[in-house]
Each structure stands twice: as structure tokens, then as C-alpha cells.
Design an enzyme around this catalytic site. Structure first.
Site, mmCIF file in Angstrom:
data_model
loop_
_atom_site.group_PDB
_atom_site.id
_atom_site.type_symbol
_atom_site.label_atom_id
_atom_site.label_comp_id
_atom_site.label_asym_id
_atom_site.label_seq_id
_atom_site.Cartn_x
_atom_site.Cartn_y
_atom_site.Cartn_z
ATOM 1 C CB SER A 115 -30.287 38.546 -29.951
ATOM 2 O OG SER A 115 -31.122 38.016 -28.953
ATOM 3 C CG HIS A 176 -27.261 32.765 -31.984
ATOM 4 N ND1 HIS A 176 -28.091 33.521 -31.187
ATOM 5 C CD2 HIS A 176 -28.064 31.951 -32.708
ATOM 6 C CE1 HIS A 176 -29.356 33.161 -31.403
ATOM 7 N NE2 HIS A 176 -29.361 32.218 -32.332
ATOM 8 C CG PHE A 293 -17.631 22.249 -26.431
ATOM 9 C CD1 PHE A 293 -16.594 21.350 -26.230
ATOM 10 C CD2 PHE A 293 -17.503 23.526 -25.936
ATOM 11 C CE1 PHE A 293 -15.466 21.716 -25.519
ATOM 12 C CE2 PHE A 293 -16.380 23.907 -25.221
ATOM 13 C CZ PHE A 293 -15.354 23.004 -25.013
#
Length: 540
Positions: A115, A176, A293
């Protein structure tokens, strides 16, 4: 010859005729005119379509991490089955996008990419090596000194430099690989905080991704997880104060959340970590929002508590409503990041539910924007080794078993992985799953703790201004350039200048004070390109 058993079952065991959608009862499927009429309508829609050649004021970029074509198909069926339909004819929001292409996902050094390398390609317009983010292929994984001078900027920064508002929304930690590709430059995608970096990297002047999140680009909206990478070691998490692994991790003693708040002095900036405070944020009066969160990644959609955790639909809406106040427009990256993570765990059900939620976020994005001024692009960064097989009957649960049994006289699941944690051999044989609920870790051919990615091309879907640029089979790094062209951000401004011919590259040779010839700044881009070619040549 292999022996197959066809298990007897009703053709549509879960959906009685009364519950079939009114536009497509079973009796019509046997009528040729049903299919001809459907095709004529689709053809006419294609013939009536007009090119939208406007300059894109806004860019909505939806990235489904690990959302390969098999995942798209299976998610479509699941979405229908969740609505008490057979599923195959369900229309996802993504399915309505008129322009479709394919992107080649390999990285400079590997056939199957990760990714970080893919994010650098589709966000920065440059392919790179595995595990590297925001740095070209001259960089080496984990080697800080190769990062310097080889940084590449993303379309998020191009948009910000053009005066647009920008934001990132993700279901993973905001540090990320995918979101990091929009703002960070790192020789390692795993340098989330300074605690994740080797001392040599710090000595050589590299900074962690969390630090770069608040210092590299002035991002208006940041929504996801990753609290623990922002606070000093031992800082108790506000939601999980007794969980040691949720504590802050930073060794440098910095509280980046407080630093971010201090940077926004004079602006209406909100930091929130729970749904109640998030819901209280008024988009009309908010300049900046950071919402983290979870200490790490957000909860899976199937495990999310709606009373305490907002959905990706809610976070997408909040981000758009804040960003769209800018008269110059906005760029928003929305990542369905846990699709990929569920696949890595072999949990097809979780992955598909994540993809369905992601599709609903896309629908919300379309609802809140105008197509004549908003380019919306949906794509995956790479695929996962998920297969859809076994000749299941129409309406068969996408998470169920194939009616065809294998030559070992045992059933198998419709969805399977080429590799993954679902590989099991009991007493020299595959487990008997006749009486097993297969909403579980899917079967896999090869035993690995976590699935690898897979290397096939991924779909790119687009609608809005210049969406017709996203057709055909292209290199993944093309995506950033096409988006930039459509919105007139970045280096190529021909679209807003009414030009279509390629810009000329001027190279000027000058003599420096030592008498040596030097190439002027106008050729810097070409120099970087040649450096990449040289690096590739050395590797071959």
C-alpha cells in the site's frame, strides 16, 4: 477423473418470490425480451452520455484498500443479500460510474506491491519501491539517507498549494500507508512515531510520519485512528486508560495533538476522540478538524458500536461539509482501509461488509456534491488473493458453500483465498464443513499467517469533470496526473489554460562558480527522472 457431487438444493433457497425486487421477478428472466430491453436501455444511456470537460473544482478520491475485482463482485452480491435480494443483479453506487479503466499496480522492485508503493504512485504520480512512501525509487526501505532529495509531493499538496481545502478520512490509523502517501516522505511506511524509528534514521535527520502529519502540509480535516502515535510514552488513552497497549508511544516527549492545536491558534480548530464530540462539531463554523477515534485502527464495520463510533459514511459527510465551504474547492481522500486488513486475516465476511460501507460512503459523497464541478474517482491500490468459485446457484449466500463438492468428497466455500490463515489440514484431510457456519476465516490453499497481496490490475472508476481520462489500461501513477490535469493543480495547468498540446521541457545549461556546467531548476524534474532510471539500471 475427479468425482464431484452436486448437492441438491432449491434454486433460490433464501428469497421467496414475494421478496424478489419488482423490477426483476424470476419469470422475466426466462423471457428473452427482458434481457434485450435491459441492454437497449444501457446502450441508449451510453449513446446519450456527454463528455464533461469542465475544470474540476473539487476532487473526491475514494480508495478501497485491497478492493480487487473479486471483492467488488462479492460485495455487490452481499449488499443485495443484506437487502433480502439474491444479490447478483444489485447495483452498487460504484457500478453507476460511467468511466472505467484498469491500473497496473506493480512497484519498481516487486511484481506484487504494497500500500505504500501504490499510494506513492496514485497520489504522487511516481512509482517507487516496496514499503516506501512519498519517496521515489532512489529511496531504499528503512535507509534514511536515501530519502533525502528524493521526496515527491502528492496531489493533496498540489491542491493545497492551489488554494483548495484538503482532507483525509480513513478507517485505519491516519499514519497508515495510504493516508501517509498524501503528506509524508518516509523511507519506511512503519515509522508511525519516533519510537518506531532506528536511532540511525533520527541521527540522519529523518522524522516520523506523525510528526510530518502536522508539519508538512496544512491539512484541514484529519479523520481516522492513531492516537497513540501522537502522545508521549505512557500517556493514558482517554478511552482505554487501563490498556497498556493503548498508551502513548512517543519517546521524544512531544504531544503532537497539543502542538496541532497550538498551530491553529486564531482558527476554529477542534480535536475530538469520541462520537459525541464529533457529532457536536458544526461544519459551518469549523476551520480545522482532527478526529482520532482509536489508539490504532478503527473498529471493523461489523464490530462498530454506532453509539460510540461514527461510520465511514458519517466521517465522509462531516469532512465534505467542512471542506466545501472553500470557494476554490477541495480535495478529499477517503480510504476504506480495513477492507485490506480483513482480507489479511482471511475474514472475507468482514472485508465485504467494509466494502459495502465504503460504497455507501461513496453514495453520500455524490449526494453532497455536484457532478458538473466534482471529479469523483474510486479505485483500489492493489488486490487480495480472493477467489469466487464453485458454480453456486443464483441467490446462494456469497459467504456460503459451493454445491459442488471436491474430489476428496468434502464441500468448500464459494469464496477462498490463494493463501492465508484459513488453510487447515486435520488428520491429513481438509476439515468437513458440512455443518459449519462459513461466516468465518475462509479456506486458503497455502498456509501463511496473513494473506499476501495479489498483483492483478485494479479497477478505476470515475465520474464528473474529465472523468473520460480514466479509461483504458494505465500505469497506476497516471492517476495522480489525470486528477491534477482535471482540476488544474500541480505542474500541468493546460486544462484551465485551454491547451492540449504537451508542454515543452526547457533545459538550460549554466556554469557555476567552479566553472562546472550545472542544469537549471527547469530541468530538475528531468534530472530526478534520470536518477530513477539509473537506479533501476543498477538493480537489473
Amino acid at each position: 477423473m475427479a468425482l464431484f457431487l452436486l448437492k441438491k438444493q432449491k434454486l433460490y433457497p433464501r428469497w421467496p418470490t414475494s421478496k424478489w425486487p419488482p423490477w426483476s421477478p424470476p419469470i422475466l428472466r426466462k423471457n428473452s425480451e427482458f434481457w434485450r430491453s435491459q441492454a437497449r436501455k444501457t446502450l441508449q444511456a451510453a449513446l446519450d452520455r456527454k463528455l464533461n470537460t469542465n475544470v474540476a473544482k473539487n476532487i473526491l478520491f475514494f480508495l478501497g484498500d485491497g478492493m480487487g475485482l473479486t471483492t467488488l463482485t462479492a460485495a455487490r452480491i452481499l449488499k443485495g443479500q443484506l437487502e433480502n435480494q439474491p444479490g447478483e443483479e444489485t447495483v452498487m453506487t460504484m457500478d453507476t460510474f460511467p468511466n472505467v479503466g484498469l491500473a497496473k499496480t506493480y512497484s519498481v522492485d516487486f511484481q506484487v506491491a504494497d500500500s505504500a508503493a501504490t499510494a506513492t504512485a496514485y497520489l504522487c504520480g511516481v512509482k517507487t519501491n516496496l514499503n516506501i512512501v512519498g519517496v521515489n525509487a532512489a529511496g531504499r526501505n528503512g535507509v534514511c539517507r536515501t530519502q533525502k532529495g528524493n521526496e515527491v509531493t502528492s496531489i493533496l499538496k498540489w491542491a493545497k498549494d492551489a488554494g483548495k481545502s484538503v482532507g483525509i478520512v480513513t478507517t485505519t490509523r491516519v499514519q497508515h500507508a495510504t493516508p501517509a502517501g498524501s503528506y509524508a516522505h518516509s523511507a519506511s511506511r512503519t515509522w508511525y512515531s519516533d519510537a518506531d524509528m532506528p536511532d540511525s534514521a533520527k541521527t540522519d535527520g529523518c522524522t516520523d510520519i506523525s510528526f510530518q502529519l502536522i508539519n508538512n502540509t496544512d491539512i484541514d480535516v484529519i479523520i481516522g485512528g492513531g492516537r497513540k502515535y501522537m502522545t508521549p510514552t505512557g500517556t493514558k488513552d482517554p478511552e482505554y486508560p487501563t490498556d497498556y497497549f493503548s498508551n502513548g508511544e512517543r519517546k521524544d516527549g512531544r504531544d503532537l495533538i497539543k502542538e496541532w492545536q497550538n498551530l491553529k491558534t486564531g482558527k476554529v480548530a477542534h480535536y475530538v476522540w469520541n462520537k459525541a464530540d464529533f457529532d457536536a462539531v458544526d461544519p459551518e463554523t469549523t476551520d480545522y478538524l482532527m478526529a482520532l477515534f482509536e489508539p490504532g485502527d478503527l473498529r471493523y464495520e461489523e464490530e462498530r458500536d454506532p453509539s460510540t463510533d461514527p461510520s465511514i459514511i458519517e466521517t465522509t459527510e462531516k469532512a465534505i461539509r467542512i471542506l466545501q465551504k472553500n470557494p476554490k474547492g477541495f480535495f478529499l481522500l477517503v480510504e476504506g482501509g480495513r477492507i485490506d486488513q480483513a482480507h489479511h486475516a482471511g475474514r472475507a465476511s468482514m472485508a465485504l461488509h467494509e466494502a459495502v460501507a465504503f460504497d455507501r460512503a461513496i453514495a453520500k459523497g455524490l449526494e453532497l456534491t455536484e457532478e458538473h464541478e466534482t471529479l469523483t474517482v474510486v479505485m483500489a491500490d492493489h488486490s487480495q488473493p480472493l477467489t469466487f468459485n464453485g458454480f453456486p446457484f443464483r441467490g446462494n449466500s456469497i459467504l456460503g458453500k459451493s454445491p459442488l463438492w471436491a474430489s476428496d468428497m468434502l464441500p468448500y466455500t464459494t469464496l477462498m483465498y490463494g493463501n492465508g490463515p484459513g488453510h487447515k489440514i486435520v488428520n491429513g484431510a481438509r476439515p468437513d464443513i458440512r455443518n459449519v457456519d462459513t461466516n468465518y476465516i475462509q479456506q486458503a490453499a497455502v498456509p501463511v499467517d496473513t494473506t499476501t497481496h495479489s498483483g492483478e490490475d485494479v479497477a478505476v472508476l470515475a465520474r464528473g469533470p474529465m472523468a473520460h481520462l480514466f479509461q483504458g489500461v494505465n500505469e497506476q501513477n497516471y492517476i495522480a496526473h489525470a486528477m491534477g490535469y482535471a482540476a488544474c493543480v500541480g505542474a500541468d495547468l493546460r486544462h484551465c489554460e485551454g491547451q492540449t498540446t504537451p508542454p515543452l521541457v526547457h533545459i538550460t545549461l549554466e556554469y557555476n562558480k567552479n566553472g562546472a556546467r550545472a542544469v537549471s531548476a527547469s530541468a530538475a524534474l528531468l534530472g530526478n527522472f534520470l536518477s530513477v532510471l539509473l537506479a533501476i539500471t543498477v538493480l537489473m
